[in-house]
Design a protein around this motif. Structure first.
Motif, PDB file in Angstrom:
ATOM      1  N   TYR A 118       0.862  -1.258   0.098  1.00 53.63           N
ATOM      2  CA  TYR A 118      -0.114  -0.119  -0.104  1.00 53.63           C
ATOM      3  C   TYR A 118       1.004   1.187  -0.033  1.00 53.63           C
ATOM      4  O   TYR A 118       0.489   2.138  -0.717  1.00 53.63           O
ATOM      5  CB  TYR A 118      -0.845   0.060   1.152  1.00 53.63           C
ATOM      6  CG  TYR A 118      -1.883  -1.060   1.291  1.00 53.63           C
ATOM      7  CD1 TYR A 118      -2.347  -1.919   0.095  1.00 53.63           C
ATOM      8  CD2 TYR A 118      -2.213  -1.686   2.534  1.00 53.63           C
ATOM      9  CE1 TYR A 118      -3.134  -2.875  -0.081  1.00 53.63           C
ATOM     10  CE2 TYR A 118      -3.265  -2.872   2.403  1.00 53.63           C
ATOM     11  CZ  TYR A 118      -3.494  -3.497   1.165  1.00 53.63           C
ATOM     12  OH  TYR A 118      -4.442  -4.659   1.387  1.00 53.63           O
ATOM     13  N   LEU A 119       1.861   1.325   0.771  1.00 55.59           N
ATOM     14  CA  LEU A 119       2.905   2.311   0.871  1.00 55.59           C
ATOM     15  C   LEU A 119       3.560   2.658  -0.541  1.00 55.59           C
ATOM     16  O   LEU A 119       3.781   3.511  -1.308  1.00 55.59           O
ATOM     17  CB  LEU A 119       3.917   2.051   1.838  1.00 55.59           C
ATOM     18  CG  LEU A 119       3.630   2.383   3.423  1.00 55.59           C
ATOM     19  CD1 LEU A 119       4.647   1.753   4.026  1.00 55.59           C
ATOM     20  CD2 LEU A 119       3.221   3.591   3.792  1.00 55.59           C
ATOM     21  N   LYS A 120       3.871   1.336  -1.366  1.00 56.40           N
ATOM     22  CA  LYS A 120       4.508   1.646  -2.645  1.00 56.40           C
ATOM     23  C   LYS A 120       3.404   1.882  -3.729  1.00 56.40           C
ATOM     24  O   LYS A 120       3.684   2.720  -4.512  1.00 56.40           O
ATOM     25  CB  LYS A 120       4.859   0.038  -3.031  1.00 56.40           C
ATOM     26  CG  LYS A 120       5.726   0.201  -4.460  1.00 56.40           C
ATOM     27  CD  LYS A 120       5.968  -1.545  -4.830  1.00 56.40           C
ATOM     28  CE  LYS A 120       7.289  -1.926  -3.844  1.00 56.40           C
ATOM     29  NZ  LYS A 120       7.806  -3.176  -4.507  1.00 56.40           N
ATOM     30  N   SER A 121       2.209   1.548  -3.312  1.00 54.23           N
ATOM     31  CA  SER A 121       1.073   2.058  -4.412  1.00 54.23           C
ATOM     32  C   SER A 121       1.057   3.663  -4.108  1.00 54.23           C
ATOM     33  O   SER A 121       0.836   4.117  -5.303  1.00 54.23           O
ATOM     34  CB  SER A 121      -0.178   1.317  -4.114  1.00 54.23           C
ATOM     35  OG  SER A 121      -0.258   0.079  -4.361  1.00 54.23           O
ATOM     36  N   THR A 122       1.034   4.197  -3.174  1.00 49.42           N
ATOM     37  CA  THR A 122       0.988   5.552  -2.930  1.00 49.42           C
ATOM     38  C   THR A 122       2.145   6.201  -3.157  1.00 49.42           C
ATOM     39  O   THR A 122       1.657   7.229  -4.033  1.00 49.42           O
ATOM     40  CB  THR A 122       0.978   5.867  -0.930  1.00 49.42           C
ATOM     41  OG1 THR A 122      -0.396   4.837  -0.661  1.00 49.42           O
ATOM     42  CG2 THR A 122       0.749   7.206  -0.838  1.00 49.42           C
ATOM     43  N   ALA A 123       3.189   5.688  -3.147  1.00 50.71           N
ATOM     44  CA  ALA A 123       4.511   6.381  -3.826  1.00 50.71           C
ATOM     45  C   ALA A 123       4.467   6.406  -5.386  1.00 50.71           C
ATOM     46  O   ALA A 123       4.737   7.326  -5.971  1.00 50.71           O
ATOM     47  CB  ALA A 123       5.876   5.546  -3.328  1.00 50.71           C
ATOM     48  N   ILE A 124       3.967   5.373  -5.836  1.00 51.69           N
ATOM     49  CA  ILE A 124       3.725   5.183  -7.392  1.00 51.69           C
ATOM     50  C   ILE A 124       2.769   6.281  -7.820  1.00 51.69           C
ATOM     51  O   ILE A 124       2.992   6.906  -8.824  1.00 51.69           O
ATOM     52  CB  ILE A 124       3.323   3.940  -7.670  1.00 51.69           C
ATOM     53  CG1 ILE A 124       4.355   2.489  -7.528  1.00 51.69           C
ATOM     54  CG2 ILE A 124       2.761   3.908  -9.356  1.00 51.69           C
ATOM     55  CD1 ILE A 124       3.730   1.241  -7.896  1.00 51.69           C
ATOM     56  N   GLY A 125       1.762   6.264  -7.057  1.00 52.23           N
ATOM     57  CA  GLY A 125       0.810   7.500  -7.408  1.00 52.23           C
ATOM     58  C   GLY A 125       1.246   8.878  -7.232  1.00 52.23           C
ATOM     59  O   GLY A 125       0.985   9.916  -8.086  1.00 52.23           O
ATOM     60  N   LEU A 126       2.236   8.985  -6.275  1.00 52.23           N
ATOM     61  CA  LEU A 126       2.832  10.297  -5.938  1.00 52.23           C
ATOM     62  C   LEU A 126       3.687  10.723  -7.379  1.00 52.23           C
ATOM     63  O   LEU A 126       3.537  11.987  -7.718  1.00 52.23           O
ATOM     64  CB  LEU A 126       3.586  10.496  -4.798  1.00 52.23           C
ATOM     65  CG  LEU A 126       2.947  10.376  -3.549  1.00 52.23           C
ATOM     66  CD1 LEU A 126       3.874  10.029  -2.141  1.00 52.23           C
ATOM     67  CD2 LEU A 126       2.168  11.836  -3.175  1.00 52.23           C
ATOM     68  N   VAL A 127       4.633   9.725  -7.748  1.00 55.42           N
ATOM     69  CA  VAL A 127       5.484   9.858  -8.873  1.00 55.42           C
ATOM     70  C   VAL A 127       4.519   9.980 -10.062  1.00 55.42           C
ATOM     71  O   VAL A 127       4.755  11.280 -11.017  1.00 55.42           O
ATOM     72  CB  VAL A 127       6.341   8.478  -9.177  1.00 55.42           C
ATOM     73  CG1 VAL A 127       7.046   9.118 -10.154  1.00 55.42           C
ATOM     74  CG2 VAL A 127       7.117   8.624  -8.011  1.00 55.42           C
ATOM     75  N   HIS A 128       3.388   9.595 -10.346  1.00 59.35           N
ATOM     76  CA  HIS A 128       2.473   9.774 -11.533  1.00 59.35           C
ATOM     77  C   HIS A 128       2.042  10.959 -11.306  1.00 59.35           C
ATOM     78  O   HIS A 128       1.773  11.879 -12.490  1.00 59.35           O
ATOM     79  CB  HIS A 128       1.651   8.681 -11.576  1.00 59.35           C
ATOM     80  CG  HIS A 128       1.914   7.395 -12.242  1.00 59.35           C
ATOM     81  ND1 HIS A 128       1.966   6.031 -11.915  1.00 59.35           N
ATOM     82  CD2 HIS A 128       2.813   7.288 -13.634  1.00 59.35           C
ATOM     83  CE1 HIS A 128       2.403   5.029 -12.659  1.00 59.35           C
ATOM     84  NE2 HIS A 128       2.869   6.012 -13.377  1.00 59.35           N
ATOM     85  N   GLY A 129       1.492  11.484 -10.173  1.00 57.37           N
ATOM     86  CA  GLY A 129       0.789  12.721  -9.913  1.00 57.37           C
ATOM     87  C   GLY A 129       1.774  13.803 -10.589  1.00 57.37           C
ATOM     88  O   GLY A 129       1.532  14.971 -10.993  1.00 57.37           O
ATOM     89  N   LEU A 130       3.033  13.760  -9.816  1.00 53.04           N
ATOM     90  CA  LEU A 130       4.060  14.587 -10.042  1.00 53.04           C
ATOM     91  C   LEU A 130       4.484  14.912 -11.410  1.00 53.04           C
ATOM     92  O   LEU A 130       4.374  16.111 -12.190  1.00 53.04           O
ATOM     93  CB  LEU A 130       5.419  14.520  -9.253  1.00 53.04           C
ATOM     94  CG  LEU A 130       6.585  15.334  -9.393  1.00 53.04           C
ATOM     95  CD1 LEU A 130       6.040  16.656  -8.613  1.00 53.04           C
ATOM     96  CD2 LEU A 130       7.663  14.899  -8.488  1.00 53.04           C
ATOM     97  N   ALA A 131       4.686  13.891 -12.229  1.00 56.71           N
ATOM     98  CA  ALA A 131       4.880  13.924 -13.613  1.00 56.71           C
ATOM     99  C   ALA A 131       3.783  14.358 -14.418  1.00 56.71           C
ATOM    100  O   ALA A 131       3.659  14.912 -15.630  1.00 56.71           O
ATOM    101  CB  ALA A 131       5.047  12.225 -14.152  1.00 56.71           C
ATOM    102  N   GLY A 132       2.514  14.286 -14.007  1.00 57.53           N
ATOM    103  CA  GLY A 132       1.242  14.800 -14.861  1.00 57.53           C
ATOM    104  C   GLY A 132       0.743  16.109 -14.465  1.00 57.53           C
ATOM    105  O   GLY A 132      -0.282  16.582 -14.584  1.00 57.53           O
ATOM    106  N   SER A 133       1.564  16.817 -13.240  1.00 50.79           N
ATOM    107  CA  SER A 133       1.190  17.920 -12.950  1.00 50.79           C
ATOM    108  C   SER A 133       1.165  19.084 -13.758  1.00 50.79           C
ATOM    109  O   SER A 133       0.414  19.997 -13.843  1.00 50.79           O
ATOM    110  CB  SER A 133       1.839  18.259 -11.561  1.00 50.79           C
ATOM    111  OG  SER A 133       3.385  18.294 -12.005  1.00 50.79           O
ATOM    112  N   ALA A 134       2.184  19.304 -14.792  1.00 54.24           N
ATOM    113  CA  ALA A 134       2.372  20.178 -15.964  1.00 54.24           C
ATOM    114  C   ALA A 134       0.929  20.245 -16.884  1.00 54.24           C
ATOM    115  O   ALA A 134       0.366  21.212 -16.874  1.00 54.24           O
ATOM    116  CB  ALA A 134       3.508  19.979 -16.583  1.00 54.24           C
TER     117      ALA A 134
END
Length: 219
Positions: A118-134
């Motif tokens: 679950y922590l890994k899933s959250t971390a993956i989501g954080l990275v995807h969100g950062l990449a998609g923020s622009a």
């Protein structure tokens, strides 16, 4: 609520669902779902991904909107490149872990593994969100009129991504859950999920670096 704003938010929710099922998102989370012993564990992996993804979009997006700033192409593509690195890492670790994994796990180790997933899933989501923020900032600034409307839009969009990923990780988890007691079959599926993530990650980085010219921007 204004009818126009309601329509915009409704479209945002649907776009969030669509966004959740982009290949790099689904492939990344599938490496987590492949470790699921029960279907609800796979479902929760999608929920935690969505929470991480929404948190990054919300925080980074609103900061950039408040500052009336945009992320440069070089930075935006570099963040996307990090996603490719993450996909390669997830794929490689998935393959390595299942090659080492014993057929019977202790319950305590399984519980610890669930928390880590679950922590890994959250971390993956954080990275995807950062990449998609622009892209999120650009989209939000073109369709809403105020900072608070932007905040609501991003949250509604995020709710759509959570629902979309919840649905698809549940589906993705079905073959892994049903094969969990058939060690050889389960291992083949898990290694296959890792292999897809590994290969797609390499392709993702090559496409960004060479085809779209990120490497030339770095140089």
């Amino acid at each position: 609520m204004d009818i126009t704003l309601f329509s915009i938010l409704s479209i945002g929710f649907l776009l969030g669902i669509k966004h959740a099922i982009e290949p790099d998102h689904v492939i990344a989370v599938s490496t987590i779902a492949s470790n699921s012993k029960k279907l609800w564990q796979s479902t929760l992996a999608g929920v935690f991904w969505g929470i991480g993804h929404t948190a990054t979009l919300f925080i980074v997006g609103l900061i950039l909107i408040a500052m009336k700033n945009e992320i440069s192409d070089k930075m935006s593509m570099s963040l996307e490149f990090v996603v490719g690195i993450m996909l390669v890492y997830l794929g490689a670790t998935n393959i390595i872990n299942f090659r080492k994994k014993k057929q019977h796990d202790h319950t305590q180790n399984e519980q610890k593994g669930n928390k880590m997933s679950y922590l890994k899933s959250t971390a993956i989501g954080l990275v995807h969100g950062l990449a998609g923020s622009a892209a999120m900032v650009l989209l939000t600034m073109t369709i809403v009129d105020s900072f608070w409307e932007a905040a609501v839009y991003i949250l509604v969009f995020g709710a759509g991504t959570i629902l979309g990923m919840l649905f698809f990780t549940t589906i993705l988890g079905i073959p892994f859950v049903f094969s969990s007691k058939k060690y050889n079959v389960n291992r083949v599926l898990a290694v296959l999920a890792g292999g897809v993530s590994l290969v797609f990650g390499i392709y993702y980085m090559y496409n960004l670096g060479v085809t779209e010219g990120l490497f030339s921007l770095w140089i």
